[in-house]
Design a protein around this motif. Structure first.
Motif, mmCIF file in Angstrom:
data_model
loop_
_atom_site.group_PDB
_atom_site.id
_atom_site.type_symbol
_atom_site.label_atom_id
_atom_site.label_comp_id
_atom_site.label_asym_id
_atom_site.label_seq_id
_atom_site.Cartn_x
_atom_site.Cartn_y
_atom_site.Cartn_z
ATOM 1 N N SER A 614 0.815 -1.218 0.000
ATOM 2 C CA SER A 614 0.000 0.000 0.000
ATOM 3 C C SER A 614 0.847 1.266 0.000
ATOM 4 C CB SER A 614 -0.949 0.016 1.200
ATOM 5 O OG SER A 614 -1.968 -0.948 1.045
ATOM 6 N N ALA A 615 1.870 1.332 0.864
ATOM 7 C CA ALA A 615 2.704 2.535 0.956
ATOM 8 C C ALA A 615 3.449 2.792 -0.355
ATOM 9 C CB ALA A 615 3.696 2.402 2.119
ATOM 10 N N THR A 616 3.984 1.718 -0.938
ATOM 11 C CA THR A 616 4.707 1.850 -2.207
ATOM 12 C C THR A 616 3.790 2.345 -3.302
ATOM 13 O OG1 THR A 616 6.080 -0.011 -1.542
ATOM 14 C CG2 THR A 616 6.179 0.620 -3.852
ATOM 15 N N VAL A 617 2.557 1.842 -3.318
ATOM 16 C CA VAL A 617 1.588 2.235 -4.347
ATOM 17 C C VAL A 617 1.277 3.722 -4.246
ATOM 18 C CG1 VAL A 617 -0.832 1.994 -5.059
ATOM 19 C CG2 VAL A 617 0.562 -0.031 -4.658
ATOM 20 N N LYS A 628 -3.803 14.241 -5.744
ATOM 21 C CA LYS A 628 -4.357 14.123 -4.390
ATOM 22 C C LYS A 628 -4.738 12.676 -4.102
ATOM 23 C CE LYS A 628 -6.871 17.461 -2.662
ATOM 24 N NZ LYS A 628 -7.994 18.388 -2.353
ATOM 25 N N LEU A 629 -4.312 12.181 -2.923
ATOM 26 C CA LEU A 629 -4.648 10.831 -2.463
ATOM 27 C C LEU A 629 -5.538 10.958 -1.224
ATOM 28 C CD1 LEU A 629 -1.087 9.233 -2.737
ATOM 29 C CD2 LEU A 629 -2.987 8.899 -4.318
ATOM 30 N N VAL A 630 -6.705 10.325 -1.281
ATOM 31 C CA VAL A 630 -7.698 10.493 -0.221
ATOM 32 C C VAL A 630 -8.152 9.126 0.283
ATOM 33 C CG1 VAL A 630 -9.962 11.498 0.342
ATOM 34 C CG2 VAL A 630 -8.496 12.601 -1.370
ATOM 35 N N MET A 631 -8.404 9.018 1.591
ATOM 36 C CA MET A 631 -8.956 7.784 2.151
ATOM 37 C C MET A 631 -10.294 8.080 2.810
ATOM 38 S SD MET A 631 -7.313 5.066 4.863
ATOM 39 C CE MET A 631 -7.617 6.062 6.319
ATOM 40 N N ARG A 645 -1.811 8.397 7.881
ATOM 41 C CA ARG A 645 -0.492 9.030 8.076
ATOM 42 C C ARG A 645 0.635 8.093 7.680
ATOM 43 N NH1 ARG A 645 -2.912 11.393 12.740
ATOM 44 N NH2 ARG A 645 -2.157 9.663 14.012
ATOM 45 N N SER A 646 0.485 6.803 7.995
ATOM 46 C CA SER A 646 1.549 5.841 7.665
ATOM 47 C C SER A 646 1.715 5.683 6.150
ATOM 48 C CB SER A 646 1.246 4.474 8.293
ATOM 49 O OG SER A 646 0.153 3.846 7.643
ATOM 50 N N LEU A 647 0.661 5.986 5.387
ATOM 51 C CA LEU A 647 0.731 5.843 3.933
ATOM 52 C C LEU A 647 1.008 7.166 3.223
ATOM 53 C CD1 LEU A 647 -2.326 3.445 3.376
ATOM 54 C CD2 LEU A 647 0.090 2.843 3.439
ATOM 55 N N GLU A 651 -5.570 13.463 2.339
ATOM 56 C CA GLU A 651 -6.794 13.684 3.122
ATOM 57 C C GLU A 651 -7.261 12.369 3.715
ATOM 58 O OE1 GLU A 651 -10.048 15.631 1.196
ATOM 59 O OE2 GLU A 651 -8.790 17.192 0.298
ATOM 60 N N ILE A 652 -7.761 12.422 4.965
ATOM 61 C CA ILE A 652 -8.281 11.228 5.642
ATOM 62 C C ILE A 652 -9.624 11.595 6.245
ATOM 63 C CG2 ILE A 652 -7.868 9.502 7.434
ATOM 64 C CD1 ILE A 652 -4.802 10.798 7.133
#
Length: 790
Positions: A614-617, A628-631, A645-647, A651-652
């Motif tokens: 997941s982090a690499t992706v 922008k990457l959002v969860m 935060r770990s990834l 936005e979370i």
């Protein structure tokens, strides 16, 4: 739409009797204004209405209002809901279909047949997929299909396919190719004889004439048929006019040479296209030929479509699993690479689910069938890949329109070159300028663009499927290039979706092992995922006979007595209820507190682990231009923030209900530019409403999930987020190759058109500009199928 319609606030309606195109447009405008409607499209030619609403709860109300609108505007139109009926979906193999323009004409004409709801000609696969209306006369429609195809392409043989027969007949193809090759060889021999030996003029004309008819008779015949139907401007017309014109101005060798090299080039193009078809067929050669049905003590091979739900089939070593089901006997290793792109074999034992298309590598096992062949995973995947040709990318649509106007413009331009200079320029002769005009006509053929562009997208879709990614159309493949906002669900998408003990924190008088032992006794009788994760972490057998008393306290936890000791296991409410004092530290994750004889013993943390890639992706997506990457997650805020935060997400948003996820996606949609795309990746079931609102919906780990395959635009067949990066790399590679072909064809043709009009290029160079460029473009398009993303 099928299942997607039931779970995503979407539905496809059939408008029987809709014969007014302007009325269809007005109906669409009225429905767009309805409250809760997010998207609507009325396809007049297919008599279909596709409808999407903001939520499932709006759907039935909106459909009632839609029916009222149509009843008011078009009282004679009958509105029915489309239902998936495999018996109404027919596939035909078009043997000898080698003209991409003719394929488009066939598709348009078959759509006009009464009783045909939709028709798609997949040129690279030589397939025609037709969906018939309910109660339509199947035999009569089949005859009409054959008649229309015979009028457009008389040499094409139409063969209806069953579900288990969707393969080309190489013997028929080879036979047709052999005839064409022999005819060309005979024509070439006569041409060579006329060229080498210095015959008198009448003999020379006869030899060149016979050679021309052998080589180009088929082209002349097609051109004449097309003109009779009012379809003038195509490659057959261009070649006929150019070569007959060359004959008229007594350029016999060049007239025959152009037709000969054109036909030889077409032969090479057919070979290249057939190779690409075979490459795609090899990628998708997962359809089983038979199933070993067990009847009593006897095992007999039968067609997969004749097997029913609940039947037992036997899968031998080396065979493909023919249908979806559950293993009831035996064990083995199965190769899932054709379906998922995974290289490591998977072990199957009794109770394990297996899917059609898996290959049995070692042992013998029996399977209880859970789905009929028409609804099996392998059938759905094959139909997805085959039908993807019907959803054309904007680039494909542009090229189709471009070719439609480009050819007439060039023809009239050539006519101007032939007539105007001799009339306006002193000393200019008609013979000289007609020759230049004929050169321009040969160069102008748009084959390179019209064939190579759809072939590039089809190859990209086939290459993606080989890498475990299903893309439902060229439009979605191209859209993956423009993703600027990527939104992810958390559980099961970025995390494993499986509870696991990630922390054991005992008080001083207890050890970790003892704390796990106490917890395992407390959770031994529970089937809850948290309880199971604790027992798995203990990794020893629990002697349940030692449990003297067991009480489950709803909403709190469990109280159990083991060998005289009272064990409490549960949440903070249980500790407060039983008067057990403990430290109120904030802990991220699901916490199980333990107390022994009312004394606090410690706590166990259960978390949903983040997937390895997941982090690499997330990093790779940023590098590929995603802004922008959002969860979005329904989980508690602390857990969501920790994972996000770990990834390194931008936005979370946590503690969201399904409708709140839709609201967040709509907000993000308003932030993106007009040409930018928003992608949402989720599990394809719980996140179906969000998948429907995103520009590109991606189902993670969708293999075997009907809901995922129906709801999403892109299906990643394993639960690895890295497959999303692979899909975007394939999309970029496909776009690159498609634009290479567009630029190559336009630049080369542009240069040679100028040279031809200027009298520099001859017919010989013109043949290269047409056939040579088309062949190069096709070979270039084939490269995308061999692309391996890293």
């Amino acid at each position: 739409m099928g299942l997607k319609g039931m779970i995503t606030g979407a539905k496809e309606l059939v408008l029987e009797g809709l014969n007014c195109a302007s009325c269809a447009a007005r109906i669409e405008e009225r429905i767009k204004a309805l409250d809760g409607v997010t998207d609507v499209h009325v396809d007049f030619t297919a008599k279909k209405l596709t409808l999407e609403t903001a939520g499932v709860e709006d759907l039935e109300r909106v459909i009632t209002e839609v029916r009222a609108i149509i009843r008011q505007m078009e009282p004679d139109v009958v509105v029915t809901e489309k239902r998936v009926d495999f018996s109404r979906q027919k596939s035909f193999l078009l043997m000898g279909l080698d003209c991409v323009n003719c394929a488009a004409k066939i598709e348009q004409q078959i759509k006009k047949i009464s009783g045909v709801q939709s028709a798609v000609v997949n040129f690279p696969a030589k397939k025609l997929m037709v969906e018939l209306a309910h109660n339509s006369p199947e035999t009569e429609i089949y005859q009409q299909i054959k008649q229309k195809i015979d009028r457009i392409e008389p040499g094409v043989k139409v063969e209806q396919l069953s579900l288990a027969e969707k393969k080309m007949n190489p013997r028929e193809e080879t036979k047709a190719e052999r005839k064409g090759t022999l005819r060309l060889a005979a024509g070439a021999a006569l041409f060579a004889a006329a060229l080498i030996f210095n015959f008198t003029t009448p003999v020379e004309i006869v030899l060149y004439g016979l050679s021309y008819l052998l080589v180009g008779g088929e082209v002349l015949l097609k051109s004449a048929r097309n003109i009779a139907r009012g379809e003038v401007f195509d490659e057959n017309f261009l070649m006929s006019v150019a070569t007959l014109g060359a004959f008229a101005i007594r350029q016999f060798p060049e007239a025959v040479a152009v037709m000969l090299f054109y036909q030889v080039g077409e032969l090479f193009q057919d070979y290249a296209v057939n190779r690409s078809r075979k490459s795609i067929a090899a990628l998708m050669d997962i359809r089983p030929d038979s199933a070993n049905l067990k009847v009593g003590d006897e095992v007999k091979p039968v067609p997969p479509e004749s097997v029913n739900i609940g039947d037992i089939i036997v899968v031998k070593p080396g065979e493909k699993v023919p249908l979806d089901g559950k293993v009831i006997e035996g064990k083995s290793l199965v190769d899932t690479s054709a379906m998922t792109g995974e290289s490591m074999p998977r072990e199957v034992v009794p109770g394990a689910e297996v899917l059609s298309g898996f290959i049995n590598k070692s042992g013998l096992f029996s399977v209880e069938v859970s789905k009929p062949f028409a609804e099996s995973t392998v059938s759905k995947i094959l139909d997805l890949v085959e039908n993807a040709a019907g959803k054309k990318a904007p680039t494909e649509n542009f090229i189709t329109k471009f070719a439609r106007y480009y050819t007439p413009v060039v023809v009239f331009g050539a006519l101007a070159i032939a007539l105007l200079p001799p009339l306006l320029i002193p000393g200019a002769t008609f013979q000289h300028w007609i020759y230049r005009a004929l050169v321009v006509l040969v160069i102008a053929c748009p084959c390179a663009l019209v064939i190579s562009i759809p072939l590039g997208f089809f190859g990209g879709i086939g290459g993606a499927s080989r890498n475990g990614v299903l893309i439902k159309g060229g439009n979605y493949l191209e859209a993956l290039n423009d993703v600027k906002i990527a939104v992810f669900d958390k559980t099961g998408t970025l995390t494993q979706g499986v509870f696991k003990v990630t922390g054991v924190v005992p008080e001083e008088v207890f050890s970790k092992e003892k704390l796990l032992e106490y917890a395992s006794f407390a959770e031994a009788h529970s089937s809850h995922p948290i309880a199971r994760s604790i027992v798995e972490a203990y990794n020893r057998s629990v002697d349940t006979e030692k449990i003297e008393d067991y009480e489950e306290i709803s909403g709190h936890g469990i109280k159990v007595k083991v060998e005289g000791e009272e064990i409490l296991a549960g949440n903070s409410k249980l500790m407060q209820r039983e008067g057990v004092a403990y430290s109120q530290d904030k802990i991220i994750g699901t916490v199980v507190h333990l107390a022994v004889n009312k004394k606090y013993a410690g706590y166990i943390v259960i978390s949903d682990e983040v997937k390895e890639d997941s982090a690499t992706v997330m990093k790779r997506l940023k590098e590929m231009g995603v802004r922008k990457l959002v969860m979005l997650t329904g989980d508690n805020r602390e857990v969501g923030q920790a994972v996000g935060r770990s990834l390194g997400l931008d936005e979370i948003h946590a503690e969201l209900l399904p409708h709140q996820k839709v609201e967040q996606v709509e907000r993000l949609n308003r932030e993106k530019g007009p040409k930018e795309k928003l992608l949402f990746a989720g599990d394809g079931i719980n996140d179906a409403p969000v998948l429907a609102r995103a520009d590109i919906g991606v189902a993670m780990g969708g293999l075997g999930s009907d809901a995922a395959i129906e709801a999403a635009d892109v299906v990643l067949m394993t639960d690895e987020p890295s497959k999303l990066v692979s899909a975007m790399q394939i999309a970029k590679r496909t776009r690159g190759i498609v634009w290479q072909n567009i630029i190559l064809a336009l630049v080369v043709k542009g240069i040679f058109l100028l040279l031809g009009a200027g009298g520099v290029a001859t017919m010989w160079e013109a043949v290269f500009a047409d056939v040579g460029v088309a062949l190069l473009a096709i070979l270039n398009a084939m490269r995308v199928m061999r692309f391996n993303p890293v």
